[in-house]
Write a protein that holds these residues in place. Sequence first.
Motif, PDB file in Angstrom:
ATOM      1  N   TYR A  70      34.261  65.477  77.302  1.00  0.00           N
ATOM      2  CA  TYR A  70      35.267  66.356  76.727  1.00  0.00           C
ATOM      3  C   TYR A  70      36.548  66.412  77.542  1.00  0.00           C
ATOM      4  O   TYR A  70      37.432  67.184  77.247  1.00  0.00           O
ATOM      5  CB  TYR A  70      34.696  67.767  76.550  1.00  0.00           C
ATOM      6  CG  TYR A  70      33.598  67.812  75.531  1.00  0.00           C
ATOM      7  CD1 TYR A  70      33.890  67.785  74.165  1.00  0.00           C
ATOM      8  CD2 TYR A  70      32.273  67.848  75.914  1.00  0.00           C
ATOM      9  CE1 TYR A  70      32.885  67.805  73.221  1.00  0.00           C
ATOM     10  CE2 TYR A  70      31.262  67.876  74.974  1.00  0.00           C
ATOM     11  CZ  TYR A  70      31.570  67.857  73.630  1.00  0.00           C
ATOM     12  OH  TYR A  70      30.578  67.876  72.694  1.00  0.00           O
ATOM     13  N   GLY A  71      36.615  65.623  78.611  1.00  0.00           N
ATOM     14  CA  GLY A  71      37.834  65.591  79.400  1.00  0.00           C
ATOM     15  C   GLY A  71      38.103  66.866  80.161  1.00  0.00           C
ATOM     16  O   GLY A  71      39.241  67.287  80.297  1.00  0.00           O
ATOM     17  N   THR A  72      37.057  67.499  80.660  1.00  0.00           N
ATOM     18  CA  THR A  72      37.234  68.746  81.394  1.00  0.00           C
ATOM     19  C   THR A  72      37.768  68.521  82.797  1.00  0.00           C
ATOM     20  O   THR A  72      38.190  69.459  83.448  1.00  0.00           O
ATOM     21  CB  THR A  72      35.900  69.508  81.505  1.00  0.00           C
ATOM     22  OG1 THR A  72      34.978  68.673  82.220  1.00  0.00           O
ATOM     23  CG2 THR A  72      35.355  69.856  80.140  1.00  0.00           C
ATOM     24  N   GLY A  73      37.731  67.281  83.262  1.00  0.00           N
ATOM     25  CA  GLY A  73      38.170  66.989  84.614  1.00  0.00           C
ATOM     26  C   GLY A  73      37.126  67.315  85.657  1.00  0.00           C
ATOM     27  O   GLY A  73      37.394  67.281  86.843  1.00  0.00           O
ATOM     28  N   ALA A  99      35.794  62.622  86.863  1.00  0.00           N
ATOM     29  CA  ALA A  99      36.047  62.071  85.541  1.00  0.00           C
ATOM     30  C   ALA A  99      37.481  61.593  85.371  1.00  0.00           C
ATOM     31  O   ALA A  99      37.733  60.605  84.690  1.00  0.00           O
ATOM     32  CB  ALA A  99      35.709  63.107  84.455  1.00  0.00           C
ATOM     33  N   ASN A 100      38.415  62.271  85.987  1.00  0.00           N
ATOM     34  CA  ASN A 100      39.818  61.907  85.834  1.00  0.00           C
ATOM     35  C   ASN A 100      40.374  61.162  87.041  1.00  0.00           C
ATOM     36  O   ASN A 100      41.573  60.917  87.121  1.00  0.00           O
ATOM     37  CB  ASN A 100      40.665  63.160  85.574  1.00  0.00           C
ATOM     38  CG  ASN A 100      40.303  63.809  84.252  1.00  0.00           C
ATOM     39  OD1 ASN A 100      39.872  63.130  83.325  1.00  0.00           O
ATOM     40  ND2 ASN A 100      40.450  65.109  84.173  1.00  0.00           N
ATOM     41  N   ILE A 160      40.534  55.984  93.823  1.00  0.00           N
ATOM     42  CA  ILE A 160      40.027  57.229  94.415  1.00  0.00           C
ATOM     43  C   ILE A 160      38.505  57.237  94.407  1.00  0.00           C
ATOM     44  O   ILE A 160      37.876  57.600  95.400  1.00  0.00           O
ATOM     45  CB  ILE A 160      40.594  58.460  93.673  1.00  0.00           C
ATOM     46  CG1 ILE A 160      42.087  58.597  93.962  1.00  0.00           C
ATOM     47  CG2 ILE A 160      39.853  59.733  94.069  1.00  0.00           C
ATOM     48  CD1 ILE A 160      42.784  59.650  93.127  1.00  0.00           C
ATOM     49  N   ARG A 161      37.906  56.825  93.287  1.00  0.00           N
ATOM     50  CA  ARG A 161      36.444  56.776  93.222  1.00  0.00           C
ATOM     51  C   ARG A 161      35.890  55.833  94.281  1.00  0.00           C
ATOM     52  O   ARG A 161      34.890  56.134  94.933  1.00  0.00           O
ATOM     53  CB  ARG A 161      35.982  56.378  91.826  1.00  0.00           C
ATOM     54  CG  ARG A 161      36.166  57.480  90.797  1.00  0.00           C
ATOM     55  CD  ARG A 161      35.452  57.177  89.496  1.00  0.00           C
ATOM     56  NE  ARG A 161      35.895  55.943  88.876  1.00  0.00           N
ATOM     57  CZ  ARG A 161      36.869  55.859  87.970  1.00  0.00           C
ATOM     58  NH1 ARG A 161      37.483  56.953  87.573  1.00  0.00           N
ATOM     59  NH2 ARG A 161      37.199  54.702  87.453  1.00  0.00           N
ATOM     60  N   GLU A 203      31.312  68.015  92.428  1.00  0.00           N
ATOM     61  CA  GLU A 203      31.685  69.405  92.202  1.00  0.00           C
ATOM     62  C   GLU A 203      33.200  69.515  92.126  1.00  0.00           C
ATOM     63  O   GLU A 203      33.909  68.925  92.923  1.00  0.00           O
ATOM     64  CB  GLU A 203      31.156  70.286  93.330  1.00  0.00           C
ATOM     65  CG  GLU A 203      29.655  70.418  93.331  1.00  0.00           C
ATOM     66  CD  GLU A 203      29.149  71.276  94.464  1.00  0.00           C
ATOM     67  OE1 GLU A 203      29.968  71.746  95.289  1.00  0.00           O
ATOM     68  OE2 GLU A 203      27.937  71.477  94.528  1.00  0.00           O
ATOM     69  N   PRO A 204      33.689  70.265  91.169  1.00  0.00           N
ATOM     70  CA  PRO A 204      35.143  70.405  91.051  1.00  0.00           C
ATOM     71  C   PRO A 204      35.717  71.181  92.224  1.00  0.00           C
ATOM     72  O   PRO A 204      35.051  72.025  92.819  1.00  0.00           O
ATOM     73  CB  PRO A 204      35.322  71.180  89.742  1.00  0.00           C
ATOM     74  CG  PRO A 204      34.032  71.896  89.547  1.00  0.00           C
ATOM     75  CD  PRO A 204      32.966  71.039  90.172  1.00  0.00           C
TER      76      PRO A 204
END
Length: 91
Positions: free
Chosen positions: A3-6, A10-11, A16-17, A80-81
Motif C-alpha cells: 500500500y506504499g505506507t513507507g 519499502a521506499n 540504501i538497501r 522498523e520505521p
Amino acid sequence: MVYGTGFGLANATAAIRKRIAVRIIDQVWATLRPMCVDAFLVFLEKPVSGVAFLAFERALFGLVRELACLLVEALINALEPVWNRASITQG
C-alpha cells in the motif's frame, strides 16, 4: 499487496538497501568472528579424531544458528520505521 505506507525499507533506493545489508552483515560477522576463531582453536588443540570432528561440527551448528538469529533480529530492527519523536509527543 503493498500500500506504499513507507514502512521499513519499502521506499528505500537499491543503494540504501544494499548499504543497510552490508552494515548488518558486517556487524553480525564482527560478533561471530571471534566465536568462529575460538571454535577452530579448540578443534586444533585436540588430536584428530571422530569425537573431535563431531564436537567441532556441533560448535559450527551453534554458530550457524547464532548467525541466523542475529541476522533475523538485525533485519527486523532495520525494517522498523523511524518515527519522528516530536510528532508523536505533539500529536
